[in-house]
Write an enzyme that holds these catalytic residues in place. Structure first.
Site, PDB file in Angstrom:
ATOM      1  N   GLU C  60       0.808  -1.227   0.000  1.00  0.00           N
ATOM      2  CA  GLU C  60       0.000   0.000   0.000  1.00  0.00           C
ATOM      3  C   GLU C  60       0.835   1.269   0.000  1.00  0.00           C
ATOM      4  OE1 GLU C  60      -0.654  -2.643   1.843  1.00  0.00           O
ATOM      5  OE2 GLU C  60      -2.625  -3.243   1.129  1.00  0.00           O
ATOM      6  N   HIS C 129     -11.571  -4.037   9.400  1.00  0.00           N
ATOM      7  CA  HIS C 129     -12.104  -3.941   8.029  1.00  0.00           C
ATOM      8  C   HIS C 129     -13.426  -3.189   7.988  1.00  0.00           C
ATOM      9  CE1 HIS C 129      -9.227  -7.170   7.182  1.00  0.00           C
ATOM     10  NE2 HIS C 129      -9.500  -7.080   5.911  1.00  0.00           N
TER      11      HIS C 129
END
Ligand SMILES: Cc1ncc(C[n+]2csc(CCOP(=O)(O)OP(=O)(O)O)c2C)c(N)n1
Ligand SMILES: Cc1ncc(C[n+]2csc(CCOP(=O)(O)OP(=O)(O)O)c2C)c(N)n1
Ligand SMILES: [Mg+2]
Ligand SMILES: [Mg+2]
Lengths: 363, 328, 328, 363
Positions: C60, C129
């Site tokens: 990322e 999440h």
């Protein structure tokens, strides 16, 4: 007596093999069961199965003490069971019950069991590296001979925390062991797409960490590699990197359409390398067909009992949602409690479906 | 009461806590051999050894990640972030690991880690070395966030942070390190997390603030006094847990409130406080709550620009004056 | 007007912008071969090739860092964060690089990068999440932040984000992807960043919200109607720039305001909005501004716990009712 | 004519050598001047000098076109000058003047010059890796033959973005070149304390990136290594890693107490390896003492002119603080302008010392 003091290797080896096999079969039964109950809608959230990789969990954890730590991944059922968490506590957690090892707040992707040194599955890929570096640093600071083991996948080795933590463990000579489960895929991407190296183990050279590559389908091979690594770490020899070549026999998660590989590939690997079949073959007549069957039967009985336990367990109280973020949030004499109580008081009155703001509280 | 620099007050806190608890250790960049870029670690390795005071590679994600792991397994690590701006290099470790593990894992663990984060605007350090980021962490359940305003806070809040079983961010303003002030001595002196301190009582207006802006607010109060305006100044000390009782009390007693900080005004802690006052003290207010904070831009390099974009005493005094005169 | 799913609306936006501008490209994990975990990229590599739609390693920080570098040198990258929670893995790149470079460098460059960040609470994804993190970025000068509420927004805001010369975060709620709604077609349809949309006009109370909570507010408005309470619902669409004119207007017309979002209430965007209303609409208000948001805890796994900790229609309606009845 | 078309190598080499030497001397003069004016209080903020490392900047940038990109570090004066930024624009920036290349908003640690492909010094260690990966990706997407070069230090190679971006560049075969200035220290820590490897270059093996180790005091050696790397990258051959062994002759920053090393160490290295002395020696009589002196004189004159320019330049208008964060924030027809204008309006009235809220505005 003598053979107890110095057992003939063959026998010790046989007992070890059976122990490893039992762990692998328990993992297999657990995960096939999870798959079934997930598809039946009894398990919420995400679930990632490690079927095909059981030898890594079994061979690694058989070298560890309860006071050694492991950090796991999103694919952590095998690690958790192998480290010693009871199936009941695991299945109840996956079923989101109050009796789960995390009280139903973690689920498959965030299951942990500190009573056996299992520092948690992790929803963040590569989240375990820091936890293991820290557990190893803690052992060094506290001058114990504990070791810490990090399980991680090939995909995780492309993240920065892999790099930073392996280097840190090398520089400080920490009792950390890095167990790579190279199952050839990170979700939909194959290692060929995400790195230009054949063995991830070469990355260990960049930190001055000794590395070995082992057949991850061979529980004995994993056990022996970890035995050496654990001995090194315990005796102050520092970190070791163990790359286990393995394979994920199921989709990335339960329900994965698996557009990125052929069914045949999976069948070929499993028919050639299923780690349970492999170990049974290695043991040969050391393990009778009856004994083999008994292990399966016992594992299935253990799982069925765990499911019954989970089903008969209550869901958490709604009010539990508001507790546990802070040490002190159940203790009326604590500033944290006062503010979190105030937060609940600000939240609950607007939530008539939750009833009055009065429920919950310290208990 | 002995007088210490803010920097020495943090040193005293570290020394006392490291003597008191052998599981407390310290890691960060350039802290051991050099004693820290602000001298805030001088002498610690000499007393406690280079194992308990560690110079590290430039690996913020690993330092915080390892801090969490050590905290989960029986230690009380203190991790120095070098500059608060570099928390961004370990944001997953702070937000997704440290803050959440206790809750996710059903209270099986505690995470007694302290992050020391020198922050704030000073000496043209520029956009990437001047931020005040506490607001992000107030919005992140699972963390405690403290911001010392003076030497007394520096010692007492750092000791409290180290003793806390929750992950605690300790934001220390770079420009405060040399400032001197009285500091109660003795091991037992701890500033409780979650309790504000009223620095000054006045009935006309209340200035609610924290960190380096407390000193600026006290200057502002002196300016206001000259105009015959009597100001309360509240040093919040902790921004999470917030001392809402002290906030409500100040609003109830003055009916006019200024909230000020050096962090960007938009989305800052001042927004939470002003919104909360609006909700809970609606009928107490004779005027809008005035929020002051840095302008909505990165921090510029040129001194003339840097000095133009965050609230100082005259700006705070002006806001308070307008409230007192109902010009808002 | 054709009806599309939210997911297909984002696909149409991508397709139109990639056809329109060859420098637009897309990278992220599992987006090309698989078409994205929510099917939101299906067919794009077939039309535009695997060079313009790239599956990436799990990196990322590199994806966002490279996005910034590509944006500085003539491209308009769109980076998919997989889950908004993983922005934390690239926080330095977003905050210290993307947001600051134009200013620090004296406007020599633009950073036309779009980050797509699927966020929010759904299906027991758990603490790591499920977050909604937009508030952090409203507090970070240099960024634009948009949050689509429906298929129309999904297309129009994504096109606007890609065309913007500023780094833009596009937070798309995971639970919205399958939801269908009318979507104006044609290349020219763009939802302007910084302008809110009034979804419903009512004189008794105004509900200011954005993202998935807009739908919940519309449900609440229907419940309120049954009680004879007439509610305005404003879909902010952008949380930075905020449409303060629309906010002031709603406050002036209803004198009672509820601000609601799924993100944690403490320190959320609602705090900024409520504080701003308190400052600028003080005399308009007949009641405190009620702020609703998720409870101050991580998002739990168990469905019963998850569903208990964020605002839905009944909670929003209840808050509005109390305001209308002056019970607050 | 012929000798212009095919110059004898010796001559081309000589001209190259003199060009490299001129660049190095200009950097040395610039940085000795920065040191002087910083200590005199004319330069705010932090300043990090690269004295001793000039050969890397000179040898690298001599291989680059203006449309190639570089990303620099906190120690970026040499890179910036070598890439082509005029001294006036640099010195004015360090003096925080409106005429600076970043209008006085960046300073030494955040200096950039997009007109020559200089994507910026970076206050964040390892901040440049992503920018370079992106510039290289951009060249590949736009199908140009541009290359991008990342300058970075040994300490930066312990950060995650190093790992992630090198791997990404390798996997995508991007035209990126990684130039490590291994000057043996990261602030107060020596490489011996922060990594267990002799050459950082071994880390490149973990990405499948070819690596070379060169004498970073030898401008020709750097030039030749980069020549090969740039040619590879331009022709689609992908990334190269070049480790330049060098040394930082000054403190980490101006004012560094340097408790971590002995003065003697610095003197030994510089007396043996000063890259300017080295190159002069290599050139021998190819460069007359007069010519050598003239280069120094011209560099000093250039610097003095730059200082005079900076001193005579205005500071930025206070109101400039409020502009430039967003494209569109000077454009009254833009939503960004409207909100940022509103932000200024909310800020300025409370800042009487800044005068009324009305100043500034689009200009
Ligand atoms: C930081 C981060 N990025 C992306 C994801 C989404 N994700 C979850 S598992 C996974 C693949 C992991 O691959 P690998 O490390 O090889 O482990 P495996 O799934 O093969 O066991 C991805 C991309 C995540 N959870 N965290
Ligand atoms: C992410 C980050 N961590 C720490 C710092 C503080 N810092 C600035 S320069 C530096 C040392 C860098 O060493 P190296 O990469 O070898 O470059 P050198 O200074 O030797 O040129 C450090 C620790 C920073 N700027 N950014
Ligand atoms: Mg894998
Ligand atoms: Mg260095």
């Amino acid at each position: 007596m003598t053979d107890v003091l110095t057992p003939p290797p063959s026998r010790a080896r046989r007992e070890l093999g059976i122990a490893l096999l039992r762990t692998m079969i328990r993992i297999r039964v657990l995960e096939e069961g999870i798959e079934k109950h997930f598809l039946a809608g009894e398990i919420p959230g995400f679930a990632h199965l490690s079927i095909g990789q059981e030898a890594v969990a079994a061979g690694t954890c058989a070298n560890l003490r309860a006071d050694d730590s492991i950090a796991s991944t999103h694919r952590g059922h095998g690690h958790t069971l192998a480290k010693g968490t009871p199936m009941r506590a695991m299945v109840a957690e996956l079923f989101a019950r109050a009796t789960g090892v995390c009280k139903g707040k973690g689920g498959s992707m965030h299951i942990a069991d500190f009573s056996v040194g299992m520092l948690g599955a992790n929803g963040v890929v590569a989240g375990g590296f820091g936890l293991v570096a820290g557990a190893a640093l803690s052992a060094q600071q506290r001058k114990t001979d504990q070791v810490a083991v990090c399980f991680f996948g090939d995909g995780a080795t492309n993240r920065g925390p892999f790099h930073e933590n392996l280097n840190l463990c090398a520089v400080w000579n920490l009792p950390a062991i890095f167990v790579l489960e190279n199952n050839k895929y990170a979700s939909t991407t194959s290692t060929a797409e995400t790195m230009k190296i054949a063995d991830v183990a070469v990355r260990a050279d960049g930190y001055g960490i000794p590395a070995v590559v082992v057949d991850g389908f061979d529980a004995f091979a994993v056990y022996d590699a970890l035995g050496a690594a654990v001995a090194r770490a315990r005796s102050g020899g520092g970190p070791t990197f163990v790359e286990c070549k393995t394979y994920r026999a199921r989709g990335h998660f339960i329900g994965d359409p698996e557009r990125y590989r052929q069914k045949a590939e999976v069948e070929d690997v499993m028919s050639a390398s299923d780690p349970i079949v492999r170990l049974q073959a290695t043991l040969g007549e050391a393990l009778s067909p009856d004994d083999f069957e008994r292990i399966w039967r016992e594992a299935r009985a253990e799982f069925d009992d765990a499911v019954a336990f989970a089903r008969s367990s209550p869901s958490p109280e709604k009010s539990e949602a508001f507790f546990g973020a802070y040490a002190g949030d159940r203790d009326a004499s604590d500033a944290v409690h006062r503010i979190e109580e105030r937060e609940r008081a600000a939240f609950l009155p607007f939530a008539p479906e939750l009833g009055s703001g009065s429920h919950g509280g310290a208990h | 009461m002995p007088t210490l620099s803010f920097s020495d007050a943090t040193l005293e806190a570290m020394r006392e806590e490291m003597r008191r608890d052998p599981t407390v250790f310290l890691m960060g960049e350039d802290i051991a051999k050099q004693g820290g870029i602000f001298g805030q670690f001088k002498g610690l390795p000499q007393e406690f050894g280079f194992d308990r005071v560690r110079d590290t590679p430039i690996s913020e994600a690993a330092l915080v990640g390892a801090g969490v792991g050590a905290a989960l397994t029986g230690c009380r690590p203190v991790v120095d972030m070098h500059f608060a701006d570099f928390i961004t290099c370990a944001m997953d470790e702070v937000v997704n690991q440290a803050a959440k593990l206790r809750y996710m894992f059903g209270e099986q663990c505690v995470v007694p880690m302290t992050l020391r984060a020198p922050d704030g605007i000073t000496k043209s350090a520029g956009s990437q070395h001047s931020q005040a980021l506490e607001s992000w962490f107030v919005h992140t359940p699972g963390l405690e966030v403290v911001v010392p305003a003076d030497a007394e806070d520096a010692k007492g809040l750092l000791k409290a942070a180290i003793r806390s079983d929750n992950p605690t961010l300790y934001f220390e303003h770079k420009a405060l390190f040399p400032q001197r002030g009285p500091v109660p001595d003795g091991d037992d002196f701890v500033v409780p997390i979650g309790k504000a301190k009223t620095m000054r009582e006045g009935s006309d207006v209340a200035i609610l603030t924290y960190g380096i802006t407390v000193g600026r607010a006290m200057e502002a109060a002196a300016l206001l006094e000259a105009d015959g305006i009597d100001a309360t100044v509240v040093n919040l000390r902790s921004v999470w847990p917030l001392d809402y009782d002290a906030i409500a009390d100040a609003a109830a007693r003055t009916h006019r409130v200024v909230v000020a900080h050096e962090a960007v005004r938009v989305g800052g802690v001042g927004a939470e406080i002003a919104a909360w006052i609006g909700e809970h003290c609606f009928d107490d207010l004779d005027a809008p709550v005035a929020r002051l904070g840095a302008a909505h831009v990165p921090v510029p390099f040129a001194p003339v620009l840097q000095e133009a974009m965050y609230p100082k005493a005259p700006m705070i005094a002006d806001a308070a004056r307008r409230l007192a005169r109902r010009e808002l």
